[in-house]
Write an enzyme that holds these catalytic residues in place. Structure first.
Site: not given
Length: 338
Positions: A141, A186, A189, A209
């Site tokens: 992100a 992310g 992911e 994270e």
């Protein structure tokens, strides 16, 4: 279990009915004109026209790479429909060099728009997700953008990332993540949402994270255990450990690892080779196989086998009509609704 079944003779029928409803729901995803075995109907034909978000280089079909901080927001995602022997392969190229390809509001919006168009485009056979920036796949992100958000904006922002990644995971055709660089948070992911992952040995991958006192929010806590097993996934998430390509291959996170080349696109080239292997196969069979595998992995074996049976029947109907083998991108356009 036997005692319970004999005491309630209707229980087995109820379970079978529940399984039947699940199978029917899975088959419904094949398209509104599809039916269960015994009630085959002709699939509808439609077309999708979408403006591609890329700009060819001057003088022909060569593709420009832009690494300038002046990259326009509309150029942060490059969608390339390959031609000739690669017809049917679509490449989603992330191009935010100045922000390490981090997921911003604009990039998420562009990815969602692209995926929405691709999922209904019957000419698409395989999708490759890659970076147009050397040394970076996706750094997760956009934390700089996120730092400017109010507390009430953060939740919806993460929800949009999760929804976009889910949309990629739900694409009906095979997807390949080509990881030629850093894939953190992310970014990993996003790669986990793809069916197949290939990486350069120099790539770095991890769900980091917990270093920020948060947890993966784009599906990482669910997809990583499904990819490499629960115990090892917990270890990697708890430690925020970062793996290189060789380590990722050893734990089953990726399917192939390549030594990086001078151009910095070894993983992409391998992904393209894999995509070419998929092209000659029956287009409907590819979609139905993906559906059967994905849906079957989420249920018990008996229900999974019932899903496979229903999906097989649908592919067999098409095969008997000759479509699955007659119609390929190399021969002529096809419009089977699936």
């Amino acid at each position: 279990m036997a005692v319970a079944a004999s005491a309630a003779p209707g229980a087995l029928g109820t379970l079978q009915a529940s399984r039947a409803r699940l199978v029917a729901a899975c088959c419904a995803r094949l398209g509104p004109r599809w039916r269960l075995p015994g009630s085959w109907t002709c699939p509808r034909v439609d077309s999708t026209i979408w403006a591609r978000g890329w700009t060819p280089a001057a003088g022909g079909a060569a593709w420009q790479r832009g690494y300038s901080a002046e990259v326009k927001t509309e150029d942060e995602l490059r969608v390339r429909y390959l031609e000739e022997e690669n017809r049917g392969i679509v490449v989603l190229g992330i191009n935010r060099a100045y922000a390490k390809n981090s997921l911003s509001k604009n990039l998420i919006k562009m990815l969602s728009k692209a995926v929405d168009a691709l999922k209904s485009d019957k000419k698409v056979r395989t999708i490759i997700v890659r970076s147009e920036v050397p040394g970076i796949f996706c750094a997760g992100a956009d934390l700089k953008e996120r730092a400017k958000m109010s507390s009430s904006e953060v939740g919806p922002f993460v929800s949009k990332i999760r929804a976009m990644i889910n949309e990629i995971a739900n694409l009906p055709v095979p997807t390949i993540a080509a990881i030629d660089g850093l894939a953190l948070g992310g970014g990993l992911e996003l790669a986990l949402a793809c069916d197949i992952r290939v990486a350069a040995s120099s790539a770095k991958m991890g769900l980091v994270e917990t270093k920020l006192a948060i947890i993966p929010g784009g599906g990482g806590t669910q997809r990583l255990p499904r990819a490499i097993g629960m115990s090892l996934a917990k270890e990697l998430i708890f430690s925020a450990r970062v793996l290189d390509g060789q380590e990722a291959k050893s734990v089953g996170l990726i399917s192939h690892v390549l030594e990086q080349n001078q151009e910095g696109d070894a993983a992409y080239r391998k992904a393209l080779d894999l995509a070419r292997e998929f092209l000659p196969q029956g287009p409907v069979a590819m979609r139905v196989a993906k559906l059967a595998i994905n849906q079957g992995m989420e249920v018990d074996l008996v229900t999974g086998l019932a899903i496979e049976e229903a999906c097989y029947a649908q592919s067999l109907d098409i095969c008997q009509l000759g479509y699955a083998y007659m119609i390929t991108p190399q021969q002529k356009p096809w419009s089977l609704s699936l």
